[in-house]
Motif scaffolding. Sequence first.
Motif, PDB file in Angstrom:
ATOM      1  N   SER A 147       0.873  -1.182   0.000  1.00  0.00           N
ATOM      2  CA  SER A 147       0.000   0.000   0.000  1.00  0.00           C
ATOM      3  C   SER A 147       0.903   1.223   0.000  1.00  0.00           C
ATOM      4  CB  SER A 147      -0.885   0.025   1.249  1.00  0.00           C
ATOM      5  OG  SER A 147      -1.889  -0.949   1.169  1.00  0.00           O
ATOM      6  N   VAL A 148       0.626   2.170  -0.908  1.00  0.00           N
ATOM      7  CA  VAL A 148       1.406   3.406  -0.937  1.00  0.00           C
ATOM      8  C   VAL A 148       0.447   4.590  -0.913  1.00  0.00           C
ATOM      9  CG1 VAL A 148       3.491   2.546  -2.056  1.00  0.00           C
ATOM     10  CG2 VAL A 148       1.530   3.170  -3.443  1.00  0.00           C
ATOM     11  N   ASN A 149       0.904   5.733  -0.353  1.00  0.00           N
ATOM     12  CA  ASN A 149       0.005   6.867  -0.141  1.00  0.00           C
ATOM     13  C   ASN A 149       0.065   7.864  -1.290  1.00  0.00           C
ATOM     14  OD1 ASN A 149      -0.224   9.911   1.058  1.00  0.00           O
ATOM     15  ND2 ASN A 149      -1.765   8.517   1.876  1.00  0.00           N
ATOM     16  N   GLY A 150      -1.089   8.132  -1.899  1.00  0.00           N
ATOM     17  CA  GLY A 150      -1.149   9.068  -3.021  1.00  0.00           C
ATOM     18  C   GLY A 150      -1.834  10.376  -2.681  1.00  0.00           C
ATOM     19  N   ASP A 151      -2.297  10.525  -1.410  1.00  0.00           N
ATOM     20  CA  ASP A 151      -2.851  11.787  -0.902  1.00  0.00           C
ATOM     21  C   ASP A 151      -4.030  12.313  -1.723  1.00  0.00           C
ATOM     22  OD1 ASP A 151      -1.440  15.054   0.018  1.00  0.00           O
ATOM     23  OD2 ASP A 151      -2.943  13.784   0.974  1.00  0.00           O
ATOM     24  N   PHE A 152      -4.722  11.434  -2.416  1.00  0.00           N
ATOM     25  CA  PHE A 152      -5.893  11.777  -3.244  1.00  0.00           C
ATOM     26  C   PHE A 152      -5.533  12.663  -4.439  1.00  0.00           C
ATOM     27  CE2 PHE A 152      -8.985   9.496  -1.116  1.00  0.00           C
ATOM     28  CZ  PHE A 152      -9.167   9.841   0.208  1.00  0.00           C
ATOM     29  N   LEU A 153      -4.233  12.777  -4.756  1.00  0.00           N
ATOM     30  CA  LEU A 153      -3.807  13.695  -5.810  1.00  0.00           C
ATOM     31  C   LEU A 153      -3.429  12.951  -7.084  1.00  0.00           C
ATOM     32  CD1 LEU A 153      -1.502  16.032  -3.670  1.00  0.00           C
ATOM     33  CD2 LEU A 153      -3.806  16.555  -4.511  1.00  0.00           C
ATOM     34  N   LYS A 154      -3.755  13.517  -8.241  1.00  0.00           N
ATOM     35  CA  LYS A 154      -3.455  12.904  -9.536  1.00  0.00           C
ATOM     36  C   LYS A 154      -1.943  12.712  -9.717  1.00  0.00           C
ATOM     37  CE  LYS A 154      -4.661  13.374 -14.421  1.00  0.00           C
ATOM     38  NZ  LYS A 154      -5.461  14.165 -15.398  1.00  0.00           N
ATOM     39  N   SER A 155      -1.177  13.747  -9.406  1.00  0.00           N
ATOM     40  CA  SER A 155       0.283  13.668  -9.607  1.00  0.00           C
ATOM     41  C   SER A 155       0.900  12.581  -8.730  1.00  0.00           C
ATOM     42  CB  SER A 155       0.911  15.029  -9.277  1.00  0.00           C
ATOM     43  OG  SER A 155       0.574  15.398  -7.943  1.00  0.00           O
ATOM     44  N   ARG A 156       0.408  12.489  -7.494  1.00  0.00           N
ATOM     45  CA  ARG A 156       0.938  11.472  -6.576  1.00  0.00           C
ATOM     46  C   ARG A 156       0.477  10.076  -6.987  1.00  0.00           C
ATOM     47  NH1 ARG A 156       1.876  13.003  -1.334  1.00  0.00           N
ATOM     48  NH2 ARG A 156       2.376  10.784  -1.026  1.00  0.00           N
ATOM     49  N   GLY A 157      -0.715   9.992  -7.583  1.00  0.00           N
ATOM     50  CA  GLY A 157      -1.175   8.696  -8.084  1.00  0.00           C
ATOM     51  C   GLY A 157      -0.248   8.178  -9.167  1.00  0.00           C
ATOM     52  N   ALA A 158       0.208   9.096 -10.032  1.00  0.00           N
ATOM     53  CA  ALA A 158       1.166   8.707 -11.092  1.00  0.00           C
ATOM     54  C   ALA A 158       2.486   8.253 -10.490  1.00  0.00           C
ATOM     55  CB  ALA A 158       1.371   9.884 -12.036  1.00  0.00           C
ATOM     56  N   GLU A 159       2.984   9.026  -9.509  1.00  0.00           N
ATOM     57  CA  GLU A 159       4.259   8.670  -8.849  1.00  0.00           C
ATOM     58  C   GLU A 159       4.147   7.284  -8.194  1.00  0.00           C
ATOM     59  OE1 GLU A 159       4.978  13.287  -7.437  1.00  0.00           O
ATOM     60  OE2 GLU A 159       5.110  11.679  -5.954  1.00  0.00           O
ATOM     61  N   CYS A 160       3.041   7.063  -7.482  1.00  0.00           N
ATOM     62  CA  CYS A 160       2.851   5.770  -6.805  1.00  0.00           C
ATOM     63  C   CYS A 160       2.853   4.629  -7.810  1.00  0.00           C
ATOM     64  CB  CYS A 160       1.536   5.760  -6.035  1.00  0.00           C
ATOM     65  SG  CYS A 160       1.513   6.835  -4.601  1.00  0.00           S
ATOM     66  N   MET A 161       2.150   4.820  -8.923  1.00  0.00           N
ATOM     67  CA  MET A 161       2.035   3.747  -9.919  1.00  0.00           C
ATOM     68  C   MET A 161       3.390   3.474 -10.574  1.00  0.00           C
ATOM     69  SD  MET A 161      -0.450   1.775 -10.694  1.00  0.00           S
ATOM     70  CE  MET A 161       0.460   0.250 -10.937  1.00  0.00           C
ATOM     71  N   ARG A 162       4.146   4.544 -10.844  1.00  0.00           N
ATOM     72  CA  ARG A 162       5.499   4.364 -11.421  1.00  0.00           C
ATOM     73  C   ARG A 162       6.351   3.516 -10.482  1.00  0.00           C
ATOM     74  NH1 ARG A 162       5.291   9.390 -13.353  1.00  0.00           N
ATOM     75  NH2 ARG A 162       6.273  10.383 -11.532  1.00  0.00           N
ATOM     76  N   TYR A 163       6.317   3.855  -9.196  1.00  0.00           N
ATOM     77  CA  TYR A 163       7.100   3.118  -8.186  1.00  0.00           C
ATOM     78  C   TYR A 163       6.672   1.651  -8.149  1.00  0.00           C
ATOM     79  CZ  TYR A 163       7.860   1.182  -3.516  1.00  0.00           C
ATOM     80  OH  TYR A 163       8.162   0.334  -2.465  1.00  0.00           O
ATOM     81  N   LEU A 164       5.358   1.407  -8.123  1.00  0.00           N
ATOM     82  CA  LEU A 164       4.843   0.040  -8.001  1.00  0.00           C
ATOM     83  C   LEU A 164       5.166  -0.790  -9.246  1.00  0.00           C
ATOM     84  CD1 LEU A 164       1.418   0.987  -6.388  1.00  0.00           C
ATOM     85  CD2 LEU A 164       3.261  -0.321  -5.248  1.00  0.00           C
ATOM     86  N   LEU A 165       5.089  -0.153 -10.426  1.00  0.00           N
ATOM     87  CA  LEU A 165       5.406  -0.877 -11.660  1.00  0.00           C
ATOM     88  C   LEU A 165       6.890  -1.230 -11.712  1.00  0.00           C
ATOM     89  CD1 LEU A 165       3.204   1.213 -14.088  1.00  0.00           C
ATOM     90  CD2 LEU A 165       2.988  -1.270 -13.745  1.00  0.00           C
ATOM     91  N   GLU A 166       7.741  -0.287 -11.283  1.00  0.00           N
ATOM     92  CA  GLU A 166       9.189  -0.570 -11.267  1.00  0.00           C
ATOM     93  C   GLU A 166       9.510  -1.705 -10.305  1.00  0.00           C
ATOM     94  OE1 GLU A 166      10.301   4.047 -12.377  1.00  0.00           O
ATOM     95  OE2 GLU A 166      10.857   3.263 -10.397  1.00  0.00           O
ATOM     96  N   LYS A 167       8.778  -1.741  -9.182  1.00  0.00           N
ATOM     97  CA  LYS A 167       9.085  -2.744  -8.153  1.00  0.00           C
ATOM     98  C   LYS A 167       8.453  -4.101  -8.455  1.00  0.00           C
ATOM     99  CE  LYS A 167       9.142  -3.280  -3.095  1.00  0.00           C
ATOM    100  NZ  LYS A 167       8.839  -2.608  -1.795  1.00  0.00           N
ATOM    101  N   TYR A 168       7.216  -4.130  -8.967  1.00  0.00           N
ATOM    102  CA  TYR A 168       6.487  -5.398  -9.133  1.00  0.00           C
ATOM    103  C   TYR A 168       6.166  -5.773 -10.576  1.00  0.00           C
ATOM    104  CZ  TYR A 168       5.802  -4.618  -4.127  1.00  0.00           C
ATOM    105  OH  TYR A 168       5.999  -4.376  -2.781  1.00  0.00           O
ATOM    106  N   GLY A 169       6.195  -4.765 -11.472  1.00  0.00           N
ATOM    107  CA  GLY A 169       5.960  -5.034 -12.908  1.00  0.00           C
ATOM    108  C   GLY A 169       4.735  -5.877 -13.169  1.00  0.00           C
ATOM    109  N   ASP A 170       4.927  -6.949 -13.954  1.00  0.00           N
ATOM    110  CA  ASP A 170       3.738  -7.749 -14.324  1.00  0.00           C
ATOM    111  C   ASP A 170       3.308  -8.671 -13.193  1.00  0.00           C
ATOM    112  OD1 ASP A 170       5.580 -10.080 -16.488  1.00  0.00           O
ATOM    113  OD2 ASP A 170       5.690  -9.639 -14.329  1.00  0.00           O
ATOM    114  N   GLY A 171       3.922  -8.491 -12.011  1.00  0.00           N
ATOM    115  CA  GLY A 171       3.414  -9.228 -10.846  1.00  0.00           C
ATOM    116  C   GLY A 171       2.137  -8.615 -10.301  1.00  0.00           C
TER     117      GLY A 171
END
Length: 324
Positions: free
Chosen positions: A198-222
């Motif tokens: 679980s990562v915190n995006g603070d309800f913000l669009k920009s933070r949602g993008a940052e969170c998703m980038r981080y999660l994709l780099e870490k877990y990818g197609d997992g």
Amino acid sequence: MKGKGIALILLLVLCLLLSGCAAKNNPGAEPRLLLGFSQLGSESSWRIGNTKDIEEKAETYGISLMMENANQKQENQIAALRRFIAYRVDVIAFSPIVEEGWDNVLKEAKQAGIPVVLVDRTIKTEEKDLYECLIGADFYQEGVSAANYLLRKADRSGKDRFQIVEITGTEDSTPMRQRHAGFMDTIAGDERMQVLESVNGDFLKSRGAECMRYLLEKYGDGIDVIYSHNDEMTLGALPEIEQAGYMPGKDMIVISIDGGQEAIDILKAGKINCIVECTPMLGSTLMETALALKDGKNVDPETHPTEAVFSDEDDLSQIAPRGY
Ligand code: GZL
């Protein structure tokens, strides 16, 4: 003496401005009451829709509205509540950005004899009677509804493993805490479900993008499922999923909350699988509650709007225009 004179002139100017405001709200008649409302910010389409609805309904009900936008800062909300107390409004309403830290200012409102209404989000306090009521969604149920959609989809898929990432809303806010709890409690015990992070995006669009980038780099197609606490963060995450070479809604199940027009249109396009509605249209209930409190009537301690779930299980062509 000079300072007092200036203060008096400023107060006079403010009264003239407000009376003008009252005249706009309710031409030709005295406003039925003066409502002080502290809005937490403008972080999402939901919030902007909520603000617009409250302003429109104040006009409809002939209520003079003093609205202050706190720009996502609790200290700004506390300062606004103190101004409402000093101005002796009839009723105070606010949407608390986080659940803790309100006791002192709400004790001041209580001592001033001004009733307080919580809108959208609630507070945590050991004190009694610091507010009259809460008007807002059942966020725990929203989390349950999101999880129930996932369980139904899992049952239909026949797959035996679903690795989930969660993008949460503002830390320590009611929707963040309860949407998380409702979802996790509902999938608990189902061995197919595994939460990766679980990562915190603070309800913000920009933070949602940052969170998703981080999660994709870490877990990818997992990643099999993205559970996002609001559409704004989902809208930030979707382009990141596509840029990483995945099809949202197909390669990854996307579950979101709010139900604004932009997200609903993307649901219809198949890039989001499920949106749990969270209506921002709380203005009518707020105005009716404020009028009842001014008249010394009892009000319901909690009012939860009825909310729908929109998903790829439904005929999405029937969804009416959303208005936010
Ligand atoms: C929910 C509200 C949340 C929305 C977000 O009632 O508090 O805050 O889900 C908004 O879009 O930022």
